[in-house]
Scaffold this motif. Structure first.
Motif, PDB file in Angstrom:
ATOM      1  N   ARG A 232       0.863  -1.171   0.000  1.00  0.00           N
ATOM      2  CA  ARG A 232       0.000   0.000   0.000  1.00  0.00           C
ATOM      3  C   ARG A 232       0.907   1.230   0.000  1.00  0.00           C
ATOM      4  N   LEU A 233       0.945   1.943  -1.127  1.00  0.00           N
ATOM      5  CA  LEU A 233       1.868   3.061  -1.276  1.00  0.00           C
ATOM      6  C   LEU A 233       1.191   4.427  -1.186  1.00  0.00           C
ATOM      7  N   ARG A 234      -0.110   4.463  -0.992  1.00  0.00           N
ATOM      8  CA  ARG A 234      -0.791   5.759  -0.975  1.00  0.00           C
ATOM      9  C   ARG A 234      -0.212   6.650   0.129  1.00  0.00           C
ATOM     10  N   GLY A 235       0.369   7.772  -0.292  1.00  0.00           N
ATOM     11  CA  GLY A 235       0.962   8.716   0.647  1.00  0.00           C
ATOM     12  C   GLY A 235       2.332   8.329   1.145  1.00  0.00           C
ATOM     13  N   THR A 236       2.888   7.228   0.642  1.00  0.00           N
ATOM     14  CA  THR A 236       4.191   6.732   1.102  1.00  0.00           C
ATOM     15  C   THR A 236       5.324   7.382   0.306  1.00  0.00           C
ATOM     16  N   PRO A 237       6.381   7.869   0.985  1.00  0.00           N
ATOM     17  CA  PRO A 237       7.507   8.476   0.257  1.00  0.00           C
ATOM     18  C   PRO A 237       8.321   7.424  -0.498  1.00  0.00           C
ATOM     19  N   VAL A 238       8.478   7.649  -1.789  1.00  0.00           N
ATOM     20  CA  VAL A 238       9.218   6.723  -2.657  1.00  0.00           C
ATOM     21  C   VAL A 238      10.236   7.519  -3.453  1.00  0.00           C
ATOM     22  N   LEU A 239      11.450   7.002  -3.538  1.00  0.00           N
ATOM     23  CA  LEU A 239      12.513   7.648  -4.295  1.00  0.00           C
ATOM     24  C   LEU A 239      12.718   6.939  -5.623  1.00  0.00           C
ATOM     25  N   LEU A 240      12.785   7.714  -6.695  1.00  0.00           N
ATOM     26  CA  LEU A 240      13.099   7.193  -8.024  1.00  0.00           C
ATOM     27  C   LEU A 240      14.360   7.888  -8.507  1.00  0.00           C
ATOM     28  N   VAL A 241      15.410   7.118  -8.733  1.00  0.00           N
ATOM     29  CA  VAL A 241      16.671   7.665  -9.226  1.00  0.00           C
ATOM     30  C   VAL A 241      16.730   7.424 -10.729  1.00  0.00           C
ATOM     31  N   GLY A 242      16.771   8.500 -11.501  1.00  0.00           N
ATOM     32  CA  GLY A 242      16.717   8.403 -12.951  1.00  0.00           C
ATOM     33  C   GLY A 242      15.460   9.054 -13.469  1.00  0.00           C
ATOM     34  N   ALA A 243      15.523   9.551 -14.712  1.00  0.00           N
ATOM     35  CA  ALA A 243      14.364  10.275 -15.232  1.00  0.00           C
ATOM     36  C   ALA A 243      14.233  10.137 -16.744  1.00  0.00           C
ATOM     37  N   GLY A 244      14.688   8.993 -17.265  1.00  0.00           N
ATOM     38  CA  GLY A 244      14.563   8.746 -18.691  1.00  0.00           C
ATOM     39  C   GLY A 244      13.281   8.003 -19.025  1.00  0.00           C
ATOM     40  N   THR A 245      13.281   7.319 -20.165  1.00  0.00           N
ATOM     41  CA  THR A 245      12.087   6.622 -20.639  1.00  0.00           C
ATOM     42  C   THR A 245      11.672   5.502 -19.695  1.00  0.00           C
ATOM     43  N   VAL A 246      12.651   4.689 -19.261  1.00  0.00           N
ATOM     44  CA  VAL A 246      12.343   3.574 -18.364  1.00  0.00           C
ATOM     45  C   VAL A 246      11.864   4.101 -17.014  1.00  0.00           C
ATOM     46  N   ALA A 247      12.539   5.111 -16.494  1.00  0.00           N
ATOM     47  CA  ALA A 247      12.139   5.699 -15.216  1.00  0.00           C
ATOM     48  C   ALA A 247      10.736   6.286 -15.298  1.00  0.00           C
ATOM     49  N   THR A 248      10.408   6.863 -16.433  1.00  0.00           N
ATOM     50  CA  THR A 248       9.071   7.440 -16.601  1.00  0.00           C
ATOM     51  C   THR A 248       8.005   6.370 -16.506  1.00  0.00           C
ATOM     52  N   ARG A 249       8.269   5.175 -17.075  1.00  0.00           N
ATOM     53  CA  ARG A 249       7.305   4.077 -16.969  1.00  0.00           C
ATOM     54  C   ARG A 249       7.104   3.683 -15.513  1.00  0.00           C
ATOM     55  N   LYS A 250       8.201   3.598 -14.754  1.00  0.00           N
ATOM     56  CA  LYS A 250       8.083   3.245 -13.342  1.00  0.00           C
ATOM     57  C   LYS A 250       7.360   4.340 -12.565  1.00  0.00           C
ATOM     58  N   ALA A 251       7.633   5.593 -12.897  1.00  0.00           N
ATOM     59  CA  ALA A 251       6.960   6.698 -12.216  1.00  0.00           C
ATOM     60  C   ALA A 251       5.463   6.649 -12.441  1.00  0.00           C
ATOM     61  N   ARG A 252       5.078   6.337 -13.664  1.00  0.00           N
ATOM     62  CA  ARG A 252       3.655   6.261 -13.979  1.00  0.00           C
ATOM     63  C   ARG A 252       2.976   5.211 -13.110  1.00  0.00           C
ATOM     64  N   LEU A 253       3.633   4.064 -12.925  1.00  0.00           N
ATOM     65  CA  LEU A 253       3.067   2.984 -12.121  1.00  0.00           C
ATOM     66  C   LEU A 253       3.024   3.367 -10.636  1.00  0.00           C
ATOM     67  N   LEU A 254       4.098   3.940 -10.133  1.00  0.00           N
ATOM     68  CA  LEU A 254       4.158   4.324  -8.723  1.00  0.00           C
ATOM     69  C   LEU A 254       3.134   5.399  -8.384  1.00  0.00           C
ATOM     70  N   LEU A 255       2.970   6.368  -9.277  1.00  0.00           N
ATOM     71  CA  LEU A 255       2.003   7.434  -9.026  1.00  0.00           C
ATOM     72  C   LEU A 255       0.572   6.907  -9.096  1.00  0.00           C
ATOM     73  N   ARG A 256       0.353   5.944  -9.962  1.00  0.00           N
ATOM     74  CA  ARG A 256      -0.981   5.359 -10.038  1.00  0.00           C
ATOM     75  C   ARG A 256      -1.333   4.644  -8.742  1.00  0.00           C
ATOM     76  N   ALA A 257      -0.314   4.133  -8.039  1.00  0.00           N
ATOM     77  CA  ALA A 257      -0.538   3.472  -6.751  1.00  0.00           C
ATOM     78  C   ALA A 257      -0.604   4.479  -5.604  1.00  0.00           C
ATOM     79  N   GLY A 258      -0.457   5.775  -5.915  1.00  0.00           N
ATOM     80  CA  GLY A 258      -0.609   6.808  -4.887  1.00  0.00           C
ATOM     81  C   GLY A 258       0.654   7.172  -4.144  1.00  0.00           C
ATOM     82  N   ALA A 259       1.831   6.772  -4.637  1.00  0.00           N
ATOM     83  CA  ALA A 259       3.086   7.083  -3.951  1.00  0.00           C
ATOM     84  C   ALA A 259       3.358   8.589  -3.949  1.00  0.00           C
ATOM     85  N   ARG A 260       4.035   9.065  -2.873  1.00  0.00           N
ATOM     86  CA  ARG A 260       4.515  10.446  -2.829  1.00  0.00           C
ATOM     87  C   ARG A 260       5.933  10.410  -3.396  1.00  0.00           C
ATOM     88  N   LEU A 261       6.065  10.744  -4.659  1.00  0.00           N
ATOM     89  CA  LEU A 261       7.273  10.427  -5.417  1.00  0.00           C
ATOM     90  C   LEU A 261       8.273  11.583  -5.438  1.00  0.00           C
TER      91      LEU A 261
END
Length: 462
Positions: free
Chosen positions: A9-38
């Motif tokens: 359960r990631l809603r409101g949970t602080p999550v760190l993503l290192v990187g900001a390219g195409t692959v990172a963007t896919r992961k960000a999309r998934l994490l944000l959909r789960a409600g992570a505080r990215l």
């Protein structure tokens, strides 16, 4: 088992993503959909990722990664092209006891991202334990075809009723039976069809009446013209849940065989000279089986509401309060014409199509023939093999040209399909020579001219 499947359960949970390219963007999309505080750490970021962060109130730190970036984070994901940076992220997270995933590096992961089928709140995850993400995605695609998109709505509906059902049915066995019949029965099917209000009414009635737990259901399924691949997902799902299957002679054996192995099968086929089971007896049989608590499927060739007498069968069920559903099927005209390469409408030939009953009453095909005079309308006659001479004669009598193209399709969409092509003037002789057998379909109109160029299924011209 290399990994323990869990749902975080990631809603409101602080999550760190290192990187900001195409692959990172896919992961960000998934994490944000789960409600992570990215929080994203990277000197540069894709435009899409910047937009995602702005919409979700996420944070982008325009810096090179350092150990302090993990302060206060509960989960870490690395997706950079630099192997040394990825190893540093993994090493730092392990020292802090923070779950970490380095994309495409299973050896640098304490958790992995599975391929996900999202029917929120229903989730299905498929993992190859990092060995073959492509295979996991392939399996996901196969499973997705079996899981209707509306299953998420069904899970929400069940959750809404959970406490009420527990209160009304404190005994676990009765409660489990109730939910099995609700989720996999009429109430569940109503929710999947977007009819939650009706489903709620049914739930209320069944909770108030314990006898309703043992009441059956009936599904009228359109089996299509013959090819099993044309059966809809919904029809297949209901067929495989049936206790009893009633089927007619127009249903391909391969489709009947898709029912559960332990389901009772009852043949109720009718032909022109042999009504194995009269229609009123079929109607009564459906009622009796449902009243006995059975889940009953009535398989009908083509579509139940196009020359299928489906309306008559459900009328008796409705009058006795039996839950039922009608699942449309591909009608023979559509399936047969497509497989024969004959568009039923075409800009240059026909702007409308009419489905017509072609069977004889005595020695007549009873219609107001004048309504079939338009040369820009395709006519499709069902059950017209015996009445073919009358059809050809009457159409010419109202002014249709003797050279009007006619196609007769035998065993439409099935192995051994045959297409006989002629005209109103020649078709009777072609049929006498070729001796086709029912089921057949007759198509009249200029669209038949396209058959030779567009046909892809096996055929034979007369």
């Amino acid at each position: 088992m290399d990994y323990l499947p869990v749902c975080l359960r990631l809603r409101g949970t602080p999550v760190l993503l290192v990187g900001a390219g195409t692959v990172a963007t896919r992961k960000a999309r998934l994490l944000l959909r789960a409600g992570a505080r990215l929080t994203v750490v990277a000197p540069q970021a894709s435009a899409e990722l910047q937009s995602l962060l702005a919409d979700a109130d996420g944070e982008w730190r325009r810096v090179v990664y350092s150990n302090s970036a993990q302060d206060g984070q509960a989960l870490v994901v690395a997706a950079t092209p630099d192997a040394e940076t990825n190893r540093a992220v993994y090493r730092d997270a392990c020292e802090r006891g923070i779950p970490v995933n380095v994309v495409d590096s299973p050896e640098l992961c304490s958790f992995i991202f599975p391929a996900v089928i999202d029917r929120n709140p229903l989730l299905i995850a498929i993992s190859s334990s990092g060995r073959s993400p492509v295979l996991a995605r392939l399996v996901r695609r196969k499973i997705e075809t079996l899981i209707p998109a509306a299953y998420g709505r069904l899970a929400e509906f069940a959750g809404h009723w959970r406490d009420r059902v527990r209160t009304a049915l404190p005994e676990e066995g009765a409660r489990r039976l109730f939910w099995e019949q609700a989720v996999d029965g009429a109430a569940g099917e109503l929710v999947l069809a977007g009819r939650e209000t009706e489903a709620a009414t049914l739930m209320e009635r069944r909770l108030a009446d314990s006898s309703a737990l043992h009441r059956g259901e009936v599904y009228l399924l359109g089996a299509g013209p013959g090819d099993p691949d044309l059966l809809t997902f919904k029809a297949l799902r209901l067929l495989q849940s049936a206790d009893v299957v009633l089927y007619d002679r127009l249903v391909a054996p391969a489709i009947v065989d898709m029912a559960r192995r332990d389901a009772e099968r009852i043949y109720v086929g009718k032909s022109r000279a042999d009504h194995a089971v009269p229609q009123q007896d079929i109607n009564q049989k459906l009622l009796e089986l449902a009243q006995a608590g059975k889940r009953v499927v009535r398989l009908k060739g083509g579509d139940p509401f196009i020359f299928g007498r489906g309306g008559e069968e459900i009328a008796l069920l409705a009058s006795h309060g039996i839950p039922f559903q009608v699942v449309p099927g591909i009608t023979a005209a559509s399936g047969g014409a497509c497989y024969a390469g004959i568009p039923l409408t075409h800009r240059d030939y026909a702007q409308s199509v009419r489905f017509v009953a072609g069977y004889l009453k005595g020695d007549r095909v009873e219609h107001d023939w004048q309504q079939f005079a338009s040369t820009t309308e395709t006519l499709v006659f069902y059950m017209g093999l015996m009445g073919l001479p009358v059809i050809c004669r009457e159409l010419q009598a109202i002014g249709r040209a003797p050279d009007t193209p006619v196609a007769l399709i035998e065993r439409a969409t099935m192995e051994g399909q045959r297409v006989l092509v002629g005209t109103l003037a020649t078709m009777e002789d072609i049929v006498a020579r070729e001796k086709p057998h029912a089921p057949t379909l007759i198509i009249v109109g200029d669209v038949v001219r396209l058959h030779r160029d567009l046909a892809w299924f096996g055929e034979r011209d007369g």
